[in-house]
Design a protein around this motif. Structure first.
Motif, PDB file in Angstrom:
ATOM      1  N   THR A 163      -5.650   2.709   9.162  1.00  0.00           N
ATOM      2  CA  THR A 163      -5.250   1.715   9.513  1.00  0.00           C
ATOM      3  C   THR A 163      -4.385   2.428  10.401  1.00  0.00           C
ATOM      4  OG1 THR A 163      -5.393   1.102   7.796  1.00  0.00           O
ATOM      5  CG2 THR A 163      -3.913  -0.106   8.960  1.00  0.00           C
ATOM      6  N   GLU A 164      -3.549   2.659  10.695  1.00  0.00           N
ATOM      7  CA  GLU A 164      -1.530   2.973  11.660  1.00  0.00           C
ATOM      8  C   GLU A 164      -2.061   3.320  12.703  1.00  0.00           C
ATOM      9  OE1 GLU A 164       1.319   1.678  10.590  1.00  0.00           O
ATOM     10  OE2 GLU A 164       1.707   1.910   8.682  1.00  0.00           O
ATOM     11  N   SER A 165      -3.145   4.095  12.547  1.00  0.00           N
ATOM     12  CA  SER A 165      -3.121   4.620  14.263  1.00  0.00           C
ATOM     13  C   SER A 165      -3.969   3.312  15.307  1.00  0.00           C
ATOM     14  CB  SER A 165      -4.877   5.431  14.315  1.00  0.00           C
ATOM     15  OG  SER A 165      -3.868   6.694  13.599  1.00  0.00           O
TER      16      SER A 165
ATOM     17  N   ASP B 271       7.813   2.938  14.538  1.00  0.00           N
ATOM     18  CA  ASP B 271       7.887   3.341  13.459  1.00  0.00           C
ATOM     19  C   ASP B 271       6.351   3.429  12.843  1.00  0.00           C
ATOM     20  OD1 ASP B 271      10.345   2.883  12.479  1.00  0.00           O
ATOM     21  OD2 ASP B 271       9.829   0.076  11.987  1.00  0.00           O
ATOM     22  N   GLU B 272       4.798   3.067  13.569  1.00  0.00           N
ATOM     23  CA  GLU B 272       3.754   2.343  13.074  1.00  0.00           C
ATOM     24  C   GLU B 272       3.142   4.267  13.969  1.00  0.00           C
ATOM     25  OE1 GLU B 272       3.361   0.757  11.018  1.00  0.00           O
ATOM     26  OE2 GLU B 272       3.894  -1.581  11.651  1.00  0.00           O
ATOM     27  N   VAL B 273       3.302   4.432  14.431  1.00  0.00           N
ATOM     28  CA  VAL B 273       3.180   6.078  15.126  1.00  0.00           C
ATOM     29  C   VAL B 273       3.404   6.536  14.176  1.00  0.00           C
ATOM     30  CG1 VAL B 273       3.566   7.651  16.586  1.00  0.00           C
ATOM     31  CG2 VAL B 273       3.503   5.413  17.237  1.00  0.00           C
ATOM     32  N   GLY B 274       4.538   6.983  12.674  1.00  0.00           N
ATOM     33  CA  GLY B 274       5.718   7.787  12.046  1.00  0.00           C
ATOM     34  C   GLY B 274       4.496   7.681  10.802  1.00  0.00           C
ATOM     35  N   HIS B 275       4.366   6.246  11.322  1.00  0.00           N
ATOM     36  CA  HIS B 275       3.289   6.525   9.338  1.00  0.00           C
ATOM     37  C   HIS B 275       1.946   6.910   9.900  1.00  0.00           C
ATOM     38  CE1 HIS B 275       5.448   1.887   8.683  1.00  0.00           C
ATOM     39  NE2 HIS B 275       6.497   3.119   9.085  1.00  0.00           N
ATOM     40  N   ALA B 276       1.373   6.637  10.639  1.00  0.00           N
ATOM     41  CA  ALA B 276      -0.125   7.599  11.249  1.00  0.00           C
ATOM     42  C   ALA B 276       0.370   8.737  11.331  1.00  0.00           C
ATOM     43  CB  ALA B 276      -0.419   7.037  12.029  1.00  0.00           C
TER      44      ALA B 276
ATOM     45  N   ARG C 234       0.929  -0.908  -0.017  1.00  0.00           N
ATOM     46  CA  ARG C 234       0.062  -0.080   0.167  1.00  0.00           C
ATOM     47  C   ARG C 234       0.717   1.099  -0.174  1.00  0.00           C
ATOM     48  NH1 ARG C 234      -3.224  -2.686   3.932  1.00  0.00           N
ATOM     49  NH2 ARG C 234      -4.431  -3.794   2.917  1.00  0.00           N
ATOM     50  N   PHE C 235       2.014   1.095   0.469  1.00  0.00           N
ATOM     51  CA  PHE C 235       3.069   1.777   0.413  1.00  0.00           C
ATOM     52  C   PHE C 235       3.468   2.322  -0.189  1.00  0.00           C
ATOM     53  CE2 PHE C 235       2.489   2.769   5.829  1.00  0.00           C
ATOM     54  CZ  PHE C 235       2.349   3.919   5.497  1.00  0.00           C
ATOM     55  N   GLU C 236       3.968   1.482  -0.786  1.00  0.00           N
ATOM     56  CA  GLU C 236       4.587   1.685  -2.499  1.00  0.00           C
ATOM     57  C   GLU C 236       3.914   2.438  -3.500  1.00  0.00           C
ATOM     58  OE1 GLU C 236       5.862  -2.383  -3.133  1.00  0.00           O
ATOM     59  OE2 GLU C 236       7.827  -2.236  -2.325  1.00  0.00           O
TER      60      GLU C 236
ATOM     61  N   ASP D 160      10.353  -0.212   5.868  1.00  0.00           N
ATOM     62  CA  ASP D 160       9.621  -0.125   7.635  1.00  0.00           C
ATOM     63  C   ASP D 160       9.189  -1.394   7.621  1.00  0.00           C
ATOM     64  OD1 ASP D 160      10.960   2.440   8.759  1.00  0.00           O
ATOM     65  OD2 ASP D 160       8.994   3.478   8.492  1.00  0.00           O
ATOM     66  N   GLU D 161       7.500  -1.327   6.252  1.00  0.00           N
ATOM     67  CA  GLU D 161       6.777  -2.360   6.580  1.00  0.00           C
ATOM     68  C   GLU D 161       7.188  -4.073   6.380  1.00  0.00           C
ATOM     69  OE1 GLU D 161       4.440  -1.397   8.221  1.00  0.00           O
ATOM     70  OE2 GLU D 161       3.453   0.231   7.580  1.00  0.00           O
ATOM     71  N   ALA D 162       8.504  -3.577   5.119  1.00  0.00           N
ATOM     72  CA  ALA D 162       8.517  -4.599   4.989  1.00  0.00           C
ATOM     73  C   ALA D 162      10.249  -5.437   5.808  1.00  0.00           C
ATOM     74  CB  ALA D 162      10.051  -3.905   3.430  1.00  0.00           C
TER      75      ALA D 162
HETATM   76 FE   LIG Z   1       2.926   0.919   9.089  1.00  0.00          FE
END
Ligand SMILES: [Fe+2]
Ligand SMILES: [Fe+2]
Length: 239
Positions: A106-108, A136-141, A29-31, A56-58
């Motif tokens: 989703t990330e939240s 990382d997930e907090v950063g993605h949100a 999704r991020f790609e 990060d997700e990889a």
């Molecule tokens: Fe994430």
């Protein structure tokens, strides 16, 4: 009604194998988002952030797969990646819709689930994996909130309001409930490996949506009444 530790361990492994697949889906999704953000002229800091998030997700997928293996589970089959989108929207609006789904929602929710997992898990390997993911997930949100905030300064983002129930339904189902491995009848709401029952996850999701996601959207000028009604209809207070 207790389960043997070995069963718990195995079940936790299965859950982390599912998580590995989910992390792989977020990577895809991020790609896709990075390309689309670039195409609609998003700020380079946002586009680059989406690219780094894919990396990060990889890495997360690897962390989760190794943990699953360590707990005695084999890799879960990766289902086809489901992209939460709305093809009828114009390009920039569609990318914003996707960013809100992938990042703000989703990330939240991911961060909320991981935070609680870290609170309840005592297994060292699980705690190390959760820590590796959580920041990382907090950063993605935050990436999503940054893009939404910027868009809200340039265009009217109120169109998202009526679209939220369908977006939430798809995002929540995909990312939070699809991989739940703990049947609610098992009794304990948690175990040493930080597994959460469906009921506890449901409560967490509700809390994160109510306390974090909807106020964040509202603060950016997105009407959230339709989303509140959707949430109330699905998880009445005190249920
Ligand atoms: Fe994430
Ligand atoms: Fe992740």
């Amino acid at each position: 009604m207790g389960h043997a530790p070995q069963d718990e361990r195995q079940a936790a492994g299965v859950e982390w194998a599912f998580r590995a697949a989910a992390e792989g889906a977020q990577r895809a999704r991020f790609e896709r988002l990075a390309e689309r953000l670039h195409a609609v002229g998003a700020l380079p800091v946002i586009t680059d952030g989406a690219r780094r998030a894919a990396e990060d997700e990889a890495r997360h997928a690897g962390v989760c797969a190794r943990l699953a293996e360590g707990l005695g589970a084999s890799a879960a089959e990766s289902p086809p990646v489901h992209f939460v989108t709305l093809p009828t929207l114009p390009a920039a609006a569609r990318v914003l819709y996707e960013v809100v789904s992938v990042c703000c929602v989703t990330e939240s929710l991911n961060a909320a689930v991981l935070t609680t997992t870290l609170e309840v898990a005592s297994d060292r390997a699980v705690r190390a994996a959760v820590r590796a993911l959580l920041r990382d997930e907090v950063g993605h949100a935050r990436l999503g909130w940054a893009h939404l905030t910027r868009e809200a300064q340039r265009v009217d983002v109120a169109f998202l309001g009526p679209l939220l129930p369908a977006m939430l339904a798809a995002s929540v189902r995909e990312e939070v409930f699809a991989r739940v491995a703990v049947p609610p009848e098992e009794g304990a709401a948690r175990d040493d490996y930080g597994r959460l029952t469906l009921a506890l996850r449901g409560a967490l999701v509700r809390e994160a949506l109510t306390a974090v996601v909807l106020p964040g959207l509202e603060g950016c000028g997105v009407p959230v009444e339709p989303a509140r009604r959707w949430l109330d209809a699905r998880a009445p207070p005190g249920a």
